[in-house]
Scaffold this active site. Structure first.
Site, PDB file in Angstrom:
ATOM      1  N   SER A  50     -45.245  42.146   1.044  1.00 41.73           N
ATOM      2  CA  SER A  50     -43.842  41.519   0.618  1.00 41.73           C
ATOM      3  C   SER A  50     -43.208  42.357  -0.239  1.00 41.73           C
ATOM      4  CB  SER A  50     -43.941  40.154   0.052  1.00 41.73           C
ATOM      5  OG  SER A  50     -44.927  40.311  -0.934  1.00 41.73           O
ATOM      6  N   ASP A  82     -42.695  42.083   4.740  1.00 46.28           N
ATOM      7  CA  ASP A  82     -42.699  40.624   4.893  1.00 46.28           C
ATOM      8  C   ASP A  82     -41.890  40.068   3.475  1.00 46.28           C
ATOM      9  OD1 ASP A  82     -45.066  38.093   3.476  1.00 46.28           O
ATOM     10  OD2 ASP A  82     -43.399  37.877   4.967  1.00 46.28           O
ATOM     11  N   HIS A  83     -40.893  39.290   3.778  1.00 48.71           N
ATOM     12  CA  HIS A  83     -39.924  38.560   2.719  1.00 48.71           C
ATOM     13  C   HIS A  83     -39.290  39.800   2.069  1.00 48.71           C
ATOM     14  CE1 HIS A  83     -41.225  34.509   2.978  1.00 48.71           C
ATOM     15  NE2 HIS A  83     -42.469  34.806   3.018  1.00 48.71           N
ATOM     16  N   ASP A 104     -35.397  38.466   4.080  1.00 49.73           N
ATOM     17  CA  ASP A 104     -35.417  36.976   3.854  1.00 49.73           C
ATOM     18  C   ASP A 104     -34.015  36.848   2.846  1.00 49.73           C
ATOM     19  OD1 ASP A 104     -37.641  34.967   2.053  1.00 49.73           O
ATOM     20  OD2 ASP A 104     -35.849  34.330   2.961  1.00 49.73           O
ATOM     21  N   GLY A 206     -47.086  30.583   5.770  1.00 50.75           N
ATOM     22  CA  GLY A 206     -47.751  29.716   5.043  1.00 50.75           C
ATOM     23  C   GLY A 206     -49.109  29.419   5.824  1.00 50.75           C
TER      24      GLY A 206
HETATM   25  O1  G3H Z   1     -45.425  35.269   3.964  1.00 49.38           O
HETATM   26  C1  G3H Z   1     -46.401  35.352   3.605  1.00 49.38           C
HETATM   27  C2  G3H Z   1     -47.133  34.021   3.941  1.00 49.38           C
HETATM   28  O2  G3H Z   1     -46.293  33.241   4.348  1.00 49.38           O
HETATM   29  C3  G3H Z   1     -48.178  33.381   3.225  1.00 49.38           C
HETATM   30  O3  G3H Z   1     -48.475  32.299   3.134  1.00 49.38           O
HETATM   31  O4  G3H Z   1     -50.216  32.333   1.384  1.00 49.38           O
HETATM   32  O5  G3H Z   1     -49.762  30.386   2.493  1.00 49.38           O
HETATM   33  O6  G3H Z   1     -50.998  31.835   3.575  1.00 49.38           O
HETATM   34  P1  G3H Z   1     -50.089  31.752   2.615  1.00 49.38           P
HETATM   35 ZN    ZN Z   2     -44.182  33.654   3.745  1.00 47.81          ZN
END
Ligand code: G3H
Ligand code: ZN
Length: 278
Positions: A50, A82-83, A104, A206
C-alpha cells in the site's frame, strides 16, 4: 517467471476458477515469504504494497525484490499497488514495473472519486495494467489509516461508477473491515446484488479474520481477489516478539529474519490453499 500482468493473472484465475489472494508486504522478508508461500502452494496470487507502506522503501526497491522473489516461480504472481493514495504513487509504481494498480479515492466525494480514479485508470491502461477502485468505505485500521465510517457499497451506484471510472476491478464494502480490531459481518445478499449489476470482477479487502466458509460463499458472486494484510503481519511480528520474550538479550537478526520468512510463507500458503479448497 517474471511478474505477471494483472490482466493475464485474472484470465488465468477465471480459467481455473481460482480465488486470488493479495498479500500485503512491507519489506524484503515479507516479499520473499509471500512468493515462497504461493510457490509452495503452487497457486497464483498477488504480492501487494500500500502507499502507506512505501515509506521505508520505494516502488523501485519493492519491484526489484519482487522480481527476484518470483523468478523461480512456476505459478503466476503479480505485483499490485494497494490503496494507491495519489496519482504520483500510481505513476511511480507503473514506472517501477508494478503489474496491477489500485487507486483508492473512496474518501473523496463521489464525482471527485470518479474524476481521480478515471485519470489514474487512463494512465495505467497506457501501461497495459488493470486498475482496481473502491466504492464505499471499510471500517477499521489499515496501517495508520483508521476509518470509523461504515459506508457499504450501494448497488444502485455500481454500474455508473464502473463505467465512468473505466476500472477493471471493484473493491466493495459489504461488512468487511480492515485489521483485527473489529469483527467482519459479511453481507452476502448485498454482494450478490452488486455482482448482478457489476461488469468487472470484485475484490474483498480485509480478508484477515473472515471465516473460510464465508470466503467460499463470496467466490460464488464475482469475487476474484481477496486481500490479506494483518494475518501475515502478525506472523512477522510474532517471530521477533516470541524470541524477545524468551531472551531480552536476543540480537540474532538474521536467524529471526529467516524464521520470519518461514512463518509468513506458511501463513500465505495456508490462506491461498484455503481459498481454493472450494
Ligand atoms: O488492503 C489490504 C487489506 O485490505 C488488509 O486487510 O489487514 O484486514 O487483512 P486485513
Ligand atoms: Zn484494504
Amino acid at each position: 517467471m517474471k511478474l505477471v500482468n494483472g490482466f493475464d493473472l485474472m484470465e488465468y484465475a477465471k480459467k481455473h476458477n481460482y480465488g486470488l489472494p493479495a498479500f500485503n508486504t512491507t519489506n524484503l522478508e515479507m516479499t520473499y515469504a509471500i512468493a515462497k508461500g504461493l510457490m509452495n502452494a503452487n497457486l497464483p496470487g498477488y504480492i501487494q504494497i500500500s502507499s502507506n507502506n512505501l515509506r521505508l522503501s520505494n516502488p523501485e526497491i519493492i519491484a526489484q525484490i519482487a522480481r527476484d522473489a518470483v523468478k523461480k516461480s512456476e505459478v503466476p504472481i503479480a505485483l499490485h499497488l494497494d490503496h494507491g493514495k495519489s496519482f504520483e504513487d500510481v505513476k511511480a509504481c507503473c514506472e517501477a514495473g508494478f503489474t496491477s494498480i489500485m487507486i483508492d479515492m473512496s474518501a473523496l466525494p463521489y464525482e471527485e472519486n470518479i474524476r481521480e480514479s478515471r485519470r489514474a485508470a487512463e494512465y495505467c491502461h497506457f501501461y497495459g495494467l488493470p486498475v482496481e477502485v473502491e466504492l464505499g468505505a471499510l471500517r477499521g485500521k489499515e496501517e495508520d489509516v483508521v476509518n470509523e465510517a461504515d459506508c457499504k457499497t450501494d448497488p444502485d451506484m455500481v454500474a455508473d461508477y464502473v463505467e465512468r471510472t473505466g476500472c477493471d476491478l471493484l473493491a466493495v464494502s459489504i461488512g468487511n473491515v480492515h485489521g483485527l480490531c473489529l469483527n467482519p459481518e459479511i453481507d452476502i445478499p448485498l454482494l450478490e446484488k452488486i455482482n448482478r449489476v457489476c461488469k468487472v470482477p470484485l475484490v474483498l479487502h480485509g480478508g484477515s479474520g473472515i471465516p473460510k466458509e464465508v470466503i467460499w460463499e463470496c467466490k460464488k458472486y464475482g469475487l476474484i481477489k481477496i486481500n490479506y494484510g494483518s494475518d501475515l503481519r502478525k506472523e512477522f511480528i510474532r517471530t521477533f516478539g516470541e524470541a524477545y520474550e524468551e531472551n531480552h538479550n536476543e540480537h540474532d537478526v538474521i536467524h529471526l529474519s529467516v524464521d520470519s520468512v518461514e512463518n509468513v510463507s506458511k501463513k500465505a500458503q495456508e490462506l491461498v490453499t484455503m481459498i481454493n479448497e472450494h
